[in-house]
Design a protein around this motif. Structure first.
Motif, PDB file in Angstrom:
ATOM      1  N   GLU A  26       0.843  -1.186   0.000  1.00  0.00           N
ATOM      2  CA  GLU A  26       0.000   0.000   0.000  1.00  0.00           C
ATOM      3  C   GLU A  26       0.882   1.242   0.000  1.00  0.00           C
ATOM      4  OE1 GLU A  26      -3.923  -0.640   2.492  1.00  0.00           O
ATOM      5  OE2 GLU A  26      -2.216  -1.480   3.541  1.00  0.00           O
ATOM      6  N   ASN A  27       0.356   2.282  -0.647  1.00  0.00           N
ATOM      7  CA  ASN A  27       1.052   3.566  -0.691  1.00  0.00           C
ATOM      8  C   ASN A  27       1.449   4.021   0.712  1.00  0.00           C
ATOM      9  OD1 ASN A  27       0.830   3.880  -3.444  1.00  0.00           O
ATOM     10  ND2 ASN A  27      -1.107   4.993  -3.335  1.00  0.00           N
ATOM     11  N   GLU A  28       2.694   4.441   0.821  1.00  0.00           N
ATOM     12  CA  GLU A  28       3.233   5.041   2.046  1.00  0.00           C
ATOM     13  C   GLU A  28       3.185   4.110   3.257  1.00  0.00           C
ATOM     14  OE1 GLU A  28       0.958   8.722   1.916  1.00  0.00           O
ATOM     15  OE2 GLU A  28       2.771   9.757   1.262  1.00  0.00           O
ATOM     16  N   CYS A  34       3.877   7.364  -2.960  1.00  0.00           N
ATOM     17  CA  CYS A  34       2.603   7.014  -3.585  1.00  0.00           C
ATOM     18  C   CYS A  34       2.871   6.574  -5.028  1.00  0.00           C
ATOM     19  CB  CYS A  34       1.653   8.215  -3.605  1.00  0.00           C
ATOM     20  SG  CYS A  34       0.910   8.498  -2.013  1.00  0.00           S
ATOM     21  N   ILE A  35       2.275   5.467  -5.415  1.00  0.00           N
ATOM     22  CA  ILE A  35       2.503   4.923  -6.758  1.00  0.00           C
ATOM     23  C   ILE A  35       1.663   5.705  -7.773  1.00  0.00           C
ATOM     24  CG2 ILE A  35       2.228   2.893  -8.232  1.00  0.00           C
ATOM     25  CD1 ILE A  35       2.512   1.193  -5.636  1.00  0.00           C
ATOM     26  N   LYS A  36       2.351   6.229  -8.803  1.00  0.00           N
ATOM     27  CA  LYS A  36       1.622   6.883  -9.897  1.00  0.00           C
ATOM     28  C   LYS A  36       1.591   6.014 -11.140  1.00  0.00           C
ATOM     29  CE  LYS A  36       1.790  11.728  -8.786  1.00  0.00           C
ATOM     30  NZ  LYS A  36       2.729  12.842  -8.771  1.00  0.00           N
ATOM     31  N   THR A  38       2.809   1.840 -12.756  1.00  0.00           N
ATOM     32  CA  THR A  38       3.530   0.570 -12.663  1.00  0.00           C
ATOM     33  C   THR A  38       3.833   0.103 -14.077  1.00  0.00           C
ATOM     34  OG1 THR A  38       1.488  -0.722 -12.635  1.00  0.00           O
ATOM     35  CG2 THR A  38       2.441  -0.183 -10.507  1.00  0.00           C
ATOM     36  N   TYR A  93      13.348  -1.155  -2.682  1.00  0.00           N
ATOM     37  CA  TYR A  93      13.094   0.284  -2.785  1.00  0.00           C
ATOM     38  C   TYR A  93      14.367   0.993  -3.239  1.00  0.00           C
ATOM     39  CZ  TYR A  93      12.749   5.139  -1.450  1.00  0.00           C
ATOM     40  OH  TYR A  93      12.793   6.506  -1.485  1.00  0.00           O
ATOM     41  N   SER A 116       7.061   6.310  -8.435  1.00  0.00           N
ATOM     42  CA  SER A 116       6.439   7.470  -7.773  1.00  0.00           C
ATOM     43  C   SER A 116       6.039   8.551  -8.761  1.00  0.00           C
ATOM     44  CB  SER A 116       7.412   8.056  -6.744  1.00  0.00           C
ATOM     45  OG  SER A 116       8.545   8.610  -7.410  1.00  0.00           O
TER      46      SER A 116
END
Ligand code: TYD
Length: 137
Positions: A26-28, A34-36, A38, A93, A116
């Motif tokens: 999950e984001n953060e 935050c995923i923008k 993929t 990451y 991101s």
């Protein structure tokens, strides 16, 4: 501290189930952004290298959804590290402004990159020389 030390292997939550296992991110939470976007890299012929560049803004989280491959990261100051990804519940990451490429793809390897940023050619640094200059200036 080298920026490489900010790279991190993250073990995703795993629900073991006789019907098949489940992991999520999950984001953060599991990842610090935050995923923008993929994208997937797949059907890589043996010996090929993908993704040799750095990003000015993009942070990313890379997962071997299937098979295995290595992610090689360089900081532009001579520092380098190699991670082998080979489990769908581990991800790597990588913060912005590190050089990275993927290699040693196994047959049927599928690489998921969660980013991101939206896609932007302007975010790419495409030569290692330019990357080194930018990191050292
Ligand atoms: P690129 O990131 O340059 O991959 P590699 O370094 O492994 O060659 O992407 C290859 C091509 O795919 C490039 O022409 C741009 C396009 N592309 C998109 O259109 N959207 C995306 O999100 C990505 C990652 C690439």
């Amino acid at each position: 501290m080298s920026k490489i030390e900010k790279c991190q292997i993250v073990e995703l939550p795993k629900f073991l189930d006789p019907r098949g296992n489940l992991s999520f991110l999950e984001n953060e939470k599991q990842i610090p952004f935050c995923i923008k976007r993929t994208y997937l890299i797949f059907d890589v012929p043996g010996g090929e290298i993908r993704g040799g560049h750095a990003f000015k803004e993009q942070q990313e989280f890379i997962v071997a959804l299937s098979g295995s491959f290595d992610v090689v990261i360089k900081d532009g100051f001579g520092g380098s590290i190699r991670y082998q990804l080979n489990r769908s519940y581990f991800g790597l990451y990588i913060p912005q402004m590190l050089w990275r490429h993927m290699e040693n793809f196994s047959t049927n390897a599928v690489c998921l990159v969660a980013s991101s940023t939206f896609f932007s050619q302007d975010d790419y640094i495409r030569t290692f020389e330019e990357f080194s200059i930018q990191t050292q200036s």
